[in-house]
Design a protein around this motif. Structure first.
Motif, short mmCIF file in Angstrom:
data_model
loop_
_atom_site.label_atom_id
_atom_site.label_comp_id
_atom_site.label_asym_id
_atom_site.label_seq_id
_atom_site.Cartn_x
_atom_site.Cartn_y
_atom_site.Cartn_z
N GLY A 183 -11.11 12.23 16.55
CA GLY A 183 -11.24 12.77 15.37
C GLY A 183 -12.57 13.81 15.67
O GLY A 183 -13.46 13.91 14.66
N ARG A 184 -12.68 14.33 16.77
CA ARG A 184 -13.85 15.34 16.92
C ARG A 184 -13.66 16.76 16.00
O ARG A 184 -12.52 16.98 15.62
CB ARG A 184 -13.95 15.81 18.39
N GLN B 281 -14.33 10.16 26.99
CA GLN B 281 -15.08 10.39 25.70
C GLN B 281 -15.63 11.55 25.76
O GLN B 281 -16.58 11.91 25.89
CB GLN B 281 -16.11 9.23 25.43
N PRO B 282 -14.51 12.85 25.78
CA PRO B 282 -15.16 14.18 25.68
C PRO B 282 -15.96 14.48 24.17
O PRO B 282 -15.63 13.89 23.23
CB PRO B 282 -13.86 14.95 25.84
#
Length: 375
Positions: free
Chosen positions: A83-84, A136-137
């Protein structure tokens, strides 16, 4: 790990016979240099990438549970769904040109030798390692490992993915892991090939005055090429050098015959400020009056360095970008409206050679730069 549709079952299961072959085990979390050597030692000449695709798919399934994975033919795709706000796409092709007595891989100091080391298993190793290592980018990331880049365009796996899984190619920036000596090469040139045919009249060479030599008639074509002045075009600080060259001449019937046909093949490498139609018009203007047939035409890609995500990545590398000389699949992403860059370890001048190798320090550097950008 969530799986999307397509041929997503694990190798060794299901009815597809390709999954019954032994699968090379890849350790994506190992030293990326060791991973590159393992990739090189798994042959994957264009059209025969299934074994390597199986290995990549299996490794992602075992070592990257944070990724959704999709199999498309002999391409493997994976992505985060965090959801970035932005999404970055990292792509590399699995295939190589035919092996030239340069397998298995071997190491010599900082150099790793072998078919595909530079073009582009060093880039694939970089991308595959990060797929597993960065869970976790700060941007969502899509990883695309595709097939048949080294052969005719209609077989290129990206074309199939675009047709069948267009949503997987949505991104704010695409980074193609082509060899760039770990520098940023922006956009790419377009390429056009055409055949110019001159005709004459056959005769016995002992009575040449009765004929009309088609090879001689090609002299003005070569004169126009010799007199041609190519453009240098600065776009976003990247200078693209155009070139128009004869790359083949075919003519002649026998050692005692005046030939009645000659074909000169020309290749135009053009700056990305010209679209495909403009490039064709230009070549037809240069050879006005001659019989010209277009045989191949692929547009280039603008640098796209003003796009925020592209500018952010360039800043992360700390290096000034340069123009990409040659055509790469960044053109496909640019056509989809996605800013695209070439960035990967390896010397492009070594691609497709018997002496192909990669400086392993560039693999380490590329991993560090991309990890910093993604993290």
């Amino acid at each position: 790990m969530r799986r999307a549709g397509g041929r997503g079952s694990r190798p060794g299961h299901g009815s597809d016979r390709r999954y019954r072959r032994p699968v090379t085990r890849l350790d994506l979390l190992a030293d990326p240099v060791d991973l590159c050597a393992a990739l090189v030692d798994t042959p994957s000449v264009s059209g025969d990438e299934a074994g390597l695709a199986d290995a990549v798919q299996a490794a992602l399934g075992e070592q990257a549970p944070h990724l959704e994975v999709l199999r498309s033919g002999d391409a493997v795709l994976a992505r985060t769904r965090l959801g970035r706000e932005h999404r970055v796409l990292l792509a590399g092709h699995l295939d190589t040109v035919p092996i030239a007595d340069n397998l298995p891989s071997r190491r010599e100091g900082h150099l790793l030798h072998g078919c595909g080391t530079s073009d582009m298993k060093a880039g694939v190793a970089t991308i595959a390692h990060l797929a597993a290592a960065v869970a976790q980018p700060r941007h969502d990331v899509t990883f695309v490992f595709y097939d048949c880049e080294e052969v005719e365009a209609e077989r290129n796996g990206l074309g199939r993915i675009e047709r069948d899984h267009r949503d997987w190619l949505v991104a704010d920036l695409a980074i193609l892991g082509e060899p760039t000596n770990a520098g940023v090469e922006a956009g790419c040139q377009g390429t056009l090939r055409a055949e110019i045919t001159t005709r004459g009249h056959r005769a016995h060479s002992a009575r040449s005055w009765l004929g009309d030599n088609a090879i001689h008639a090609a002299t003005p074509v070569l004169q126009r090429l010799a007199a041609y002045t190519a453009r240098d075009v600065d776009i976003d600080g990247c200078v693209y050098r155009e070139g128009l060259q004869a790359v083949r001449i075919a003519g002649g019937v026998a050692g005692n015959v005046v030939p009645d046909e000659c074909v000169v093949t020309v290749n135009f490498r053009f700056a990305p400020d010209r679209d495909a139609a403009a490039a064709e018009r230009h070549v037809r203007e240069v050879f006005d009056g001659f019989d010209l047939a277009l045989t191949d035409l692929s547009p280039g890609a603008l640098p796209g360095l003003t796009a925020p995500a592209a500018a952010e990545f360039v800043a992360a590398t700390g290096a000034a970008p340069s123009a990409k000389y040659g055509w790469t699949d960044v053109s496909r992403f640019a056509a989809l409206g996605i800013p695209a860059l070439n960035y990967g370890p390896g010397d492009p001048n070594l691609a497709h050679t018997r002496e192909e190798h990669v400086d392993t320090r560039q693999i380490t550097e590329a991993v560090d730069v991309l990890r910093r950008f993604l993290s």
